[in-house]
Design a protein around this motif. Sequence first.
Motif, PDB file in Angstrom:
ATOM      1  N   LEU A 221     -24.376 -92.327  63.192  1.00 22.37           N
ATOM      2  CA  LEU A 221     -24.277 -92.096  61.747  1.00 22.37           C
ATOM      3  C   LEU A 221     -23.998 -93.378  60.969  1.00 22.37           C
ATOM      4  CD1 LEU A 221     -22.471 -88.646  61.573  1.00 22.37           C
ATOM      5  CD2 LEU A 221     -24.784 -89.178  60.831  1.00 22.37           C
ATOM      6  N   PRO A 222     -23.018 -94.198  61.414  1.00 22.84           N
ATOM      7  CA  PRO A 222     -22.847 -95.466  60.702  1.00 22.84           C
ATOM      8  C   PRO A 222     -24.111 -96.318  60.737  1.00 22.84           C
ATOM      9  CG  PRO A 222     -21.198 -95.240  62.447  1.00 22.84           C
ATOM     10  CD  PRO A 222     -21.993 -93.998  62.438  1.00 22.84           C
ATOM     11  N   ALA A 223     -24.881 -96.195  61.827  1.00 23.20           N
ATOM     12  CA  ALA A 223     -26.126 -96.958  61.908  1.00 23.20           C
ATOM     13  C   ALA A 223     -27.114 -96.460  60.848  1.00 23.20           C
ATOM     14  CB  ALA A 223     -26.729 -96.827  63.299  1.00 23.20           C
ATOM     15  N   VAL A 224     -27.205 -95.133  60.704  1.00 23.17           N
ATOM     16  CA  VAL A 224     -28.088 -94.559  59.688  1.00 23.17           C
ATOM     17  C   VAL A 224     -27.633 -94.992  58.294  1.00 23.17           C
ATOM     18  CG1 VAL A 224     -28.868 -92.396  58.646  1.00 23.17           C
ATOM     19  CG2 VAL A 224     -28.720 -92.583  61.118  1.00 23.17           C
TER      20      VAL A 224
ATOM     21  N   VAL B   4     -36.353 -93.522  51.258  1.00 24.36           N
ATOM     22  CA  VAL B   4     -35.835 -93.601  52.634  1.00 24.36           C
ATOM     23  C   VAL B   4     -34.318 -93.794  52.622  1.00 24.36           C
ATOM     24  CG1 VAL B   4     -35.843 -94.991  54.745  1.00 24.36           C
ATOM     25  CG2 VAL B   4     -37.995 -94.461  53.592  1.00 24.36           C
ATOM     26  N   ALA B   5     -33.860 -94.709  51.735  1.00 21.80           N
ATOM     27  CA  ALA B   5     -32.424 -94.945  51.643  1.00 21.80           C
ATOM     28  C   ALA B   5     -31.703 -93.664  51.260  1.00 21.80           C
ATOM     29  CB  ALA B   5     -32.149 -96.038  50.613  1.00 21.80           C
TER      30      ALA B   5
ATOM     31  N   PHE C 132     -28.712 -91.662  53.358  1.00 17.50           N
ATOM     32  CA  PHE C 132     -27.399 -91.281  52.838  1.00 17.50           C
ATOM     33  C   PHE C 132     -27.222 -89.770  52.887  1.00 17.50           C
ATOM     34  CE2 PHE C 132     -27.872 -95.397  50.366  1.00 17.50           C
ATOM     35  CZ  PHE C 132     -27.114 -96.102  51.298  1.00 17.50           C
ATOM     36  N   ALA C 133     -28.326 -89.029  52.663  1.00 11.88           N
ATOM     37  CA  ALA C 133     -28.239 -87.564  52.691  1.00 11.88           C
ATOM     38  C   ALA C 133     -27.854 -87.086  54.088  1.00 11.88           C
ATOM     39  CB  ALA C 133     -29.569 -86.953  52.260  1.00 11.88           C
TER      40      ALA C 133
ATOM     41  N   ALA D 111     -24.565 -85.006  54.882  1.00  7.22           N
ATOM     42  CA  ALA D 111     -24.669 -83.699  55.530  1.00  7.22           C
ATOM     43  C   ALA D 111     -23.766 -83.647  56.752  1.00  7.22           C
ATOM     44  CB  ALA D 111     -26.118 -83.429  55.926  1.00  7.22           C
ATOM     45  N   ALA D 112     -23.730 -84.766  57.510  1.00  2.00           N
ATOM     46  CA  ALA D 112     -22.895 -84.798  58.706  1.00  2.00           C
ATOM     47  C   ALA D 112     -21.417 -84.689  58.333  1.00  2.00           C
ATOM     48  CB  ALA D 112     -23.140 -86.083  59.486  1.00  2.00           C
ATOM     49  N   ILE D 113     -21.020 -85.378  57.238  1.00  2.92           N
ATOM     50  CA  ILE D 113     -19.622 -85.287  56.804  1.00  2.92           C
ATOM     51  C   ILE D 113     -19.304 -83.845  56.380  1.00  2.92           C
ATOM     52  CG2 ILE D 113     -17.990 -86.011  55.012  1.00  2.92           C
ATOM     53  CD1 ILE D 113     -19.247 -88.764  55.125  1.00  2.92           C
ATOM     54  N   GLY D 114     -20.256 -83.239  55.652  1.00  2.00           N
ATOM     55  CA  GLY D 114     -20.073 -81.854  55.227  1.00  2.00           C
ATOM     56  C   GLY D 114     -19.918 -80.942  56.430  1.00  2.00           C
ATOM     57  N   TRP D 115     -20.746 -81.197  57.453  1.00  2.00           N
ATOM     58  CA  TRP D 115     -20.656 -80.398  58.676  1.00  2.00           C
ATOM     59  C   TRP D 115     -19.294 -80.601  59.330  1.00  2.00           C
ATOM     60  CZ3 TRP D 115     -20.026 -82.056  63.779  1.00  2.00           C
ATOM     61  CH2 TRP D 115     -20.133 -81.034  64.733  1.00  2.00           C
ATOM     62  N   GLY D 116     -18.834 -81.835  59.323  1.00  2.00           N
ATOM     63  CA  GLY D 116     -17.532 -82.152  59.921  1.00  2.00           C
ATOM     64  C   GLY D 116     -16.407 -81.391  59.244  1.00  2.00           C
ATOM     65  N   VAL D 117     -16.420 -81.394  57.909  1.00  2.00           N
ATOM     66  CA  VAL D 117     -15.372 -80.688  57.173  1.00  2.00           C
ATOM     67  C   VAL D 117     -15.466 -79.188  57.447  1.00  2.00           C
ATOM     68  CG1 VAL D 117     -14.486 -80.116  54.887  1.00  2.00           C
ATOM     69  CG2 VAL D 117     -15.201 -82.448  55.387  1.00  2.00           C
TER      70      VAL D 117
END
Lengths: 96, 414
Positions: free
Chosen positions: A24-27, A73-74, A78-79, A83-89
């Motif tokens: 994710l940080p790479a993305v 693309v950028a 970021f999306a 989304a991953a952060i949202g999934w995490g929460v």
Amino acid sequence: MTSWIDLDALWKIVVIGLLCGAGLPAVFTLGLRTLSRSERRAAAVTPVPDAVGLTGGTSTRVQAARAGAEMVVAGLCFAVVLAAIGWGVAFIVSHG
Amino acid sequence: MASDGRRRGHWVRPSRSASNASYNGFVGDTALVLVVVTALAFDFTNGFHDTANAMAASIATKALRPKAAVAMAASLNLVGAFLSLSVAATIASGLVNTHLITLPVVFAGLAGGIAWNLATWYLGIPSSSSHALIGGVIGSTLAAAGTDAVKWHGLVQKVVIPAALSPLIAVLIAAVGTFVIFRISRGVRQETRDRGLRLGQVGAASMMSLAHGTNDAQKTMGIITLALITNGSLAAGSKAPTWVIMACAVALALGTSCGGWRIIRTLGKGLVTIEPPQGLAADSSSAATILLSSHFGYSLSTTHVASGSILGSGLGSRDGRIRWDVARRMVTAWLLTLPAAGLVGAGSYAAVHGIGGTAGVAVGFVVVVAGAGVLFGLSRRSPVSHRDLHEEPNGPATAETAAARSVAETPVAA
């Protein structure tokens, strides 16, 4: 051995951990990179109306289109991260 | 504690008033109050001991100002503690035979945990608060009921092996992350890169604080619930009552908001030189590892994961300097945590049991408070505050100023 080490959980943590923790940080960084490139490209091809009233030549238009594509693309990068952060929460909440 | 009376009011059964309470009931309640206050005190030390885990990297890269970082960690701890409640199973179950637990055992275990947490905080060493608590409880259980009372297999499987593996997993993920971030961001103007990465890091650190709140507040909730069950105030198998959840959440957040600057300094500046790429990699690695392991039921120590991630971020960058002497000191502390907290726990139990009853717990409580006071007094001789985190004459501060100047001079595109 497996009664001492939960190997099944372990490999999942390592693999998914690499995907989320390093991927994710790479993305995100990829998003930054394309965004910065897009901004530089857009700045380089600032449209200057010519005598006929058209803005720029073909190459300028291509560059502007590329800048736009890079912006998209950028945004996608970021999306994905958001989304991953949202999934995490959501995961933390539903885990409770 | 001004709110003790109010808290007691919640757990005394409605039918029982102070006037008709039996002497024994009163004695039990007094010991219980002391145990609960001690548990909340442990939760408080847990908070300020572990602020560094979530925020040291963000402070080091200047993604957040020290005070803002600590305030954010505290609020997210508070939110996290309320978010996830079902896990509030006692930390002791699976490790010791819970039916052998008495209030003095719980108290002595907490005393061991607090003693180790305060000692390592004074020395500025990031060590695991969960291990301190587990070590303390196991030590006091050993002293009270012998070796049969401890589930050794559970201890090795749930605590010792994960403790050895978790820093390695975190090192790997953070090292890969750092490498990839440096690689991808090559060619991007440094100030653009750093500004973006700092933003990402704030997100990762927030996830980490949230996960920390859900994990660590629950440990104390479990201990207090265990004490309430032991005392007969709650039926066996009960969930943590609302006041316990609130008290634990607040104690952890208060502890966090005090900011354990000594440990933040070690993790943020002592171990490796952290720049924005490392910071983002370290915090993402920590957040991912902690969330995933709690999902797969693998109990890891937040501290081990966070320290491992920071170490890994140093390994992943070409010019990352790792201060191996600091790392060695830290790992030694990790190895000592369980036995040392266990010894204090066992000693405390022997003392509390020797004096006997509520008087024993009360004397133990006074000793813990006095010990904490002495350490706090000692710490004032060489105080470390948030001001000590950014004052490096030739360090990042000058680089930051230069970066800020070049940002100001560069026309912003788009």
